[in-house]
Design an enzyme around this catalytic site. Structure first.
Site, mmCIF file in Angstrom:
data_model
loop_
_atom_site.group_PDB
_atom_site.id
_atom_site.type_symbol
_atom_site.label_atom_id
_atom_site.label_comp_id
_atom_site.label_asym_id
_atom_site.label_seq_id
_atom_site.Cartn_x
_atom_site.Cartn_y
_atom_site.Cartn_z
ATOM 1 N N GLY A 195 0.842 -1.193 0.000
ATOM 2 C CA GLY A 195 0.000 0.000 0.000
ATOM 3 C C GLY A 195 0.875 1.240 0.000
ATOM 4 O O GLY A 195 0.533 2.283 0.548
ATOM 5 N N GLY A 225 -0.192 4.945 -1.241
ATOM 6 C CA GLY A 225 -1.339 5.604 -0.611
ATOM 7 C C GLY A 225 -0.952 6.743 0.301
ATOM 8 O O GLY A 225 0.218 7.128 0.405
ATOM 9 N N GLY A 226 -1.958 7.280 0.984
ATOM 10 C CA GLY A 226 -1.765 8.441 1.843
ATOM 11 C C GLY A 226 -0.838 8.183 3.012
ATOM 12 O O GLY A 226 -0.071 9.055 3.427
ATOM 13 N N ILE A 227 -0.899 6.989 3.593
ATOM 14 C CA ILE A 227 0.043 6.599 4.641
ATOM 15 C C ILE A 227 1.307 6.028 4.006
ATOM 16 O O ILE A 227 2.429 6.307 4.435
ATOM 17 C CB ILE A 227 -0.573 5.545 5.594
ATOM 18 C CG1 ILE A 227 -1.775 6.120 6.327
ATOM 19 C CG2 ILE A 227 0.467 5.030 6.590
ATOM 20 C CD1 ILE A 227 -2.624 5.082 7.045
ATOM 21 N N GLY A 228 1.138 5.228 2.950
ATOM 22 C CA GLY A 228 2.250 4.499 2.341
ATOM 23 C C GLY A 228 3.378 5.389 1.854
ATOM 24 O O GLY A 228 4.559 5.062 2.048
ATOM 25 N N ARG A 288 -16.966 2.402 11.006
ATOM 26 C CA ARG A 288 -15.912 1.385 10.964
ATOM 27 C C ARG A 288 -16.383 0.154 10.197
ATOM 28 O O ARG A 288 -15.581 -0.581 9.644
ATOM 29 C CB ARG A 288 -15.454 1.042 12.386
ATOM 30 C CG ARG A 288 -14.821 2.261 13.027
ATOM 31 C CD ARG A 288 -14.057 2.012 14.291
ATOM 32 N NE ARG A 288 -13.685 3.296 14.885
ATOM 33 C CZ ARG A 288 -12.629 4.001 14.564
ATOM 34 N NH1 ARG A 288 -11.802 3.569 13.634
ATOM 35 N NH2 ARG A 288 -12.377 5.157 15.148
ATOM 36 N N ASN A 292 -11.666 -2.958 3.553
ATOM 37 C CA ASN A 292 -10.292 -3.299 3.914
ATOM 38 C C ASN A 292 -10.096 -4.759 4.311
ATOM 39 O O ASN A 292 -9.002 -5.302 4.136
ATOM 40 C CB ASN A 292 -9.801 -2.372 5.029
ATOM 41 C CG ASN A 292 -9.585 -0.945 4.540
ATOM 42 O OD1 ASN A 292 -9.677 -0.676 3.345
ATOM 43 N ND2 ASN A 292 -9.302 -0.040 5.446
ATOM 44 N N SER A 345 -3.616 -1.293 8.456
ATOM 45 C CA SER A 345 -4.936 -1.186 7.816
ATOM 46 C C SER A 345 -6.055 -1.301 8.840
ATOM 47 O O SER A 345 -6.118 -2.263 9.603
ATOM 48 C CB SER A 345 -5.099 -2.275 6.761
ATOM 49 O OG SER A 345 -4.074 -2.214 5.806
ATOM 50 N N ASP A 404 -1.729 5.858 18.896
ATOM 51 C CA ASP A 404 -2.442 6.157 20.144
ATOM 52 C C ASP A 404 -1.456 6.600 21.219
ATOM 53 O O ASP A 404 -1.735 7.523 21.993
ATOM 54 C CB ASP A 404 -3.213 4.919 20.622
ATOM 55 C CG ASP A 404 -4.193 4.407 19.572
ATOM 56 O OD1 ASP A 404 -4.784 5.239 18.875
ATOM 57 O OD2 ASP A 404 -4.345 3.175 19.453
ATOM 58 N N HIS A 435 -7.619 -0.365 19.088
ATOM 59 C CA HIS A 435 -7.163 0.767 18.259
ATOM 60 C C HIS A 435 -8.340 1.465 17.587
ATOM 61 O O HIS A 435 -8.298 1.795 16.419
ATOM 62 C CB HIS A 435 -6.159 0.254 17.215
ATOM 63 C CG HIS A 435 -5.528 1.328 16.367
ATOM 64 N ND1 HIS A 435 -4.825 2.386 16.900
ATOM 65 C CD2 HIS A 435 -5.502 1.507 15.025
ATOM 66 C CE1 HIS A 435 -4.392 3.168 15.922
ATOM 67 N NE2 HIS A 435 -4.790 2.663 14.770
#
Length: 341
Positions: free
Chosen positions: A36, A39-42, A115, A122, A146, A178, A205
């Site tokens: 991934g 992507g935005g995090i990747g 969620r 996901n 994810s 967190d 989480h």
């Protein structure tokens, strides 16, 4: 400067940095795969892992756009060699020989999304990627980012069990964000330097399943019950705070990439034999009656060396622990059911 970015924000930061700055000749070869990665995090995660001197090979995989990300990140003058892999046909190559696999793949949360909405998309992505991990790098540590992590980690466990290669010591739900948020928010209210702060965060989480243990925070500060209640709620709602602030333009991608890079760094240190690496993570556990639970974990050459006890809890935290259990139990069961459909 860049090296220090990945040092844990704790009192041992200076020692960590000193440990880090040895010559790469003494560091084992380590391949890290990011699934991934476009992507935005990747993308920011790929950047941060490229800056980590413990990584020798960085494998970037996604269904599209990975060659561009790899070309861009690959120009950075740090140790690791970068290769981008795109599409299902190249997933095997991306994974082969990996010591650590980080999974930020999937869709981010948007305003109004439940969620359940996230799960419906996901869960299938995670299931497919974990089937490939079982086949092509069964001994790798797996860091699950994810969402919903409370369910995707149990999905991964079930897929690995079906493949006959499940090792509970090597599967981690990344809950580091967190902890990062709890440290930041606590430091602000306690008026202490954030680099010196440590706050364990247990449970899960998502929302009320996130339980920061401010009674165990260091350095200790004499904060009122009302302040601690507000800090707990803000930590639990941190993701929603960012989703709303971005107003439909994304979720907590940058802070999540930072937290993911911190936890990956801890896993690599553990693999390399650095002693006393302790981080909070969502793992298979017997500290409560639930099969998966986030708490402090000592990391080592096999992944989880020890799941630590929760320690003393305040009355408020004891109530929070009991309150989170039904939702966390339900999320775990939902993941297991999905994996076995």
């Amino acid at each position: 400067m860049f090296r220090s970015m990945l040092v844990r924000s704790s009192a041992s930061a200076k020692q960590s940095l000193l440990r880090r700055n040895f010559s790469t000749g003494s560091v084992p070869e380590r391949k890290v795969a990011i699934l991934g990665a476009a992507g935005g995090i990747g993308q920011p995660l790929a950047l941060l892992m490229k800056l980590n001197p413990l990584v020798s090979s960085l494998s970037l995989y996604d269904i599209a756009n990975t060659p561009g990300v790899a070309a861009d990140v690959g120009h950075i003058n740090t140790r690791s060699q970068v290769v981008g892999y795109m599409g299902d046909d190249n997933l095997a190559k991306a994974l082969e020989g990996a010591d650590l696999v980080i999974i930020p793949a999937g869709v981010p949360r948007k305003p109004g999304m439940t969620r359940d909405d996230l799960f419906n998309i996901n869960a299938g992505i995670v299931k497919n990627l974990c089937s490939a991990i079982a086949k092509y790098c069964p001994h790798a540590l797996v860091n699950m980012i994810s969402n919903p992590v409370n369910s995707t980690v149990p999905i991964a466990a079930e897929i690995f069990k079906k493949a006959g290669m499940y090792d509970e010591k090597k599967l981690f739900g990344v809950t580091t964000l967190d902890v990062v948020r709890a440290k930041t928010f606590y430091a602000g209210k306690a008026n202490v330097p954030v680099a010196e702060v440590n706050v364990p965060v247990i449970g899960g989480h998502a929302g009320v399943t996130i339980l920061p243990l401010f009674s165990q925070a260091t350095p200790q500060a004499n904060l009122s019950g009302d302040v601690l209640t507000a800090l707990t709620k803000r930590t639990q709602d941190g993701g929603t705070e960012v989703v709303e602030a971005k107003a439909g333009k994304g979720s907590a991608t940058l802070s999540m990439a930072y937290a993911g890079a911190l936890f990956a760094d801890a896993c690599l240190k553990g693999l390399n034999g650095v002693p006393d690496v302790v981080e909070c993570s969502y793992v298979q556990s017997t500290v409560t009656e639930l099969p998966f639970f986030a708490s402090k974990v000592r990391l080592g050459k096999n992944g989880v060396e020890e799941v630590l006890d929760l320690g003393p809890l305040s009355d408020f935290e004891k109530e929070g622990l009991e309150a989170l259990k039904p939702e966390l139990k339900s999320s775990i069961e939902k993941g297991v059911k999905f994996a076995n459909q």
